[in-house]
Design a protein around this motif. Structure first.
Motif, PDB file in Angstrom:
ATOM      1  N   UNK A 196       1.104  -1.220  -0.021  1.00 62.52           N
ATOM      2  CA  UNK A 196      -0.034   0.170   0.089  1.00 62.52           C
ATOM      3  C   UNK A 196       1.135   1.215   0.351  1.00 62.52           C
ATOM      4  N   UNK A 197       1.830   1.304   0.750  1.00 58.95           N
ATOM      5  CA  UNK A 197       2.911   2.159   0.664  1.00 58.95           C
ATOM      6  C   UNK A 197       3.512   2.674  -0.343  1.00 58.95           C
ATOM      7  N   UNK A 198       3.784   1.319  -1.198  1.00 58.65           N
ATOM      8  CA  UNK A 198       4.558   2.032  -2.276  1.00 58.65           C
ATOM      9  C   UNK A 198       3.596   2.574  -3.903  1.00 58.65           C
ATOM     10  N   UNK A 199       1.883   1.751  -3.687  1.00 63.22           N
ATOM     11  CA  UNK A 199       0.847   1.720  -4.459  1.00 63.22           C
ATOM     12  C   UNK A 199       1.155   3.684  -4.679  1.00 63.22           C
ATOM     13  N   UNK A 200       1.076   4.047  -3.174  1.00 65.24           N
ATOM     14  CA  UNK A 200       0.967   5.546  -3.936  1.00 65.24           C
ATOM     15  C   UNK A 200       2.121   6.151  -4.897  1.00 65.24           C
ATOM     16  N   UNK A 201       3.549   6.070  -4.127  1.00 63.55           N
ATOM     17  CA  UNK A 201       4.410   6.208  -4.895  1.00 63.55           C
ATOM     18  C   UNK A 201       4.422   5.524  -6.461  1.00 63.55           C
ATOM     19  N   UNK A 202       3.997   4.637  -6.390  1.00 64.40           N
ATOM     20  CA  UNK A 202       3.845   3.923  -8.043  1.00 64.40           C
ATOM     21  C   UNK A 202       3.100   4.236  -8.983  1.00 64.40           C
ATOM     22  N   UNK A 203       2.226   4.574  -8.412  1.00 63.52           N
ATOM     23  CA  UNK A 203       1.147   5.937  -9.486  1.00 63.52           C
ATOM     24  C   UNK A 203       1.993   6.754 -10.240  1.00 63.52           C
ATOM     25  N   UNK A 204       2.282   7.626  -9.328  1.00 68.27           N
ATOM     26  CA  UNK A 204       2.865   8.944  -9.629  1.00 68.27           C
ATOM     27  C   UNK A 204       4.834   8.200 -10.892  1.00 68.27           C
ATOM     28  N   UNK A 205       5.077   6.916 -10.760  1.00 66.83           N
ATOM     29  CA  UNK A 205       5.906   6.277 -11.390  1.00 66.83           C
ATOM     30  C   UNK A 205       5.506   5.951 -12.731  1.00 66.83           C
ATOM     31  N   UNK A 206       3.958   5.174 -12.747  1.00 66.54           N
ATOM     32  CA  UNK A 206       3.838   4.940 -14.101  1.00 66.54           C
ATOM     33  C   UNK A 206       3.069   5.760 -14.712  1.00 66.54           C
ATOM     34  N   UNK A 207       2.550   6.922 -14.180  1.00 66.70           N
ATOM     35  CA  UNK A 207       2.502   7.918 -14.766  1.00 66.70           C
ATOM     36  C   UNK A 207       3.521   8.740 -15.496  1.00 66.70           C
ATOM     37  N   UNK A 208       4.397   8.943 -14.548  1.00 65.30           N
ATOM     38  CA  UNK A 208       5.973   9.612 -15.721  1.00 65.30           C
ATOM     39  C   UNK A 208       6.064   8.662 -16.900  1.00 65.30           C
ATOM     40  N   UNK A 209       6.241   7.286 -16.521  1.00 68.02           N
ATOM     41  CA  UNK A 209       7.135   6.373 -17.567  1.00 68.02           C
ATOM     42  C   UNK A 209       5.885   7.007 -18.628  1.00 68.02           C
ATOM     43  N   UNK A 210       5.074   6.657 -18.215  1.00 68.91           N
ATOM     44  CA  UNK A 210       3.537   6.901 -19.340  1.00 68.91           C
ATOM     45  C   UNK A 210       3.638   8.030 -20.085  1.00 68.91           C
ATOM     46  N   UNK A 211       3.476   9.351 -19.508  1.00 70.17           N
ATOM     47  CA  UNK A 211       4.145  10.037 -20.021  1.00 70.17           C
ATOM     48  C   UNK A 211       5.184  10.089 -21.308  1.00 70.17           C
ATOM     49  N   UNK A 212       5.860   9.744 -20.611  1.00 73.28           N
ATOM     50  CA  UNK A 212       7.362   9.059 -21.103  1.00 73.28           C
ATOM     51  C   UNK A 212       7.685   8.360 -22.464  1.00 73.28           C
ATOM     52  N   UNK A 213       7.262   7.867 -22.405  1.00 70.16           N
ATOM     53  CA  UNK A 213       6.245   6.827 -23.652  1.00 70.16           C
ATOM     54  C   UNK A 213       5.525   7.423 -24.893  1.00 70.16           C
ATOM     55  N   UNK A 214       4.482   7.644 -24.335  1.00 73.22           N
ATOM     56  CA  UNK A 214       3.891   8.660 -25.194  1.00 73.22           C
ATOM     57  C   UNK A 214       5.249   9.912 -25.601  1.00 73.22           C
ATOM     58  N   UNK A 215       5.800  10.533 -25.458  1.00 75.75           N
ATOM     59  CA  UNK A 215       6.283  12.046 -25.913  1.00 75.75           C
ATOM     60  C   UNK A 215       7.150  11.013 -26.729  1.00 75.75           C
TER      61      UNK A 215
END
Length: 117
Positions: free
Chosen positions: A7-26
């Motif tokens: 659960x504690x990693x999940x809150x940080x993991x959400x930001x990581x997944x979002x940033x990686x996703x935006x990076x891949x699209x860019x």
């Protein structure tokens, strides 16, 4: 790993997944821009080599370039031409009444009129 650690990693993991996703699209969009900008140059190089093999002069390749507005006008004219091919219709509308057999199961009157006492 325990459930609490996840659960504690999940809150940080959400930001990581979002940033990686935006990076891949860019990165994908930048690579597409690079491909589309350099594609005419690559095609022109291929055309020059083809003309050299045939023994034709390659100095007039610049005349083969057509502006985008001219390409758009040609494409629209072709679209309108091919779109008008199938528009000839007879303008006759026929409506055929479909006869259905009567069924009391689909009749609403028996449910509305016959109230239980």
């Amino acid at each position: 790993m325990s459930y609490i650690n996840l659960l504690s990693i999940g809150s940080q993991g959400g930001w990581t997944i979002a940033l990686v996703g935006y990076g891949i699209v860019f990165v994908a969009l930048v690579s597409l821009v690079i491909v589309f900008v350099n594609l005419p140059k690559l095609l022109q190089i291929k055309l020059r080599s083809k003309l050299k093999k045939q023994g034709k002069p390659t100095a007039n390749i610049g005349e083969l370039d057509i502006e985008g507005s001219v390409n758009a006008a040609i494409a629209m004219a072709l679209f309108m031409h091919f779109d008008q091919i199938h528009d000839e219709e007879s303008n006759i509308i026929t409506i055929k009444k479909v006869t259905k057999n009567y069924s009391p199961w689909s009749s609403k009157i028996y449910g509305v009129m016959n109230q239980p006492r």
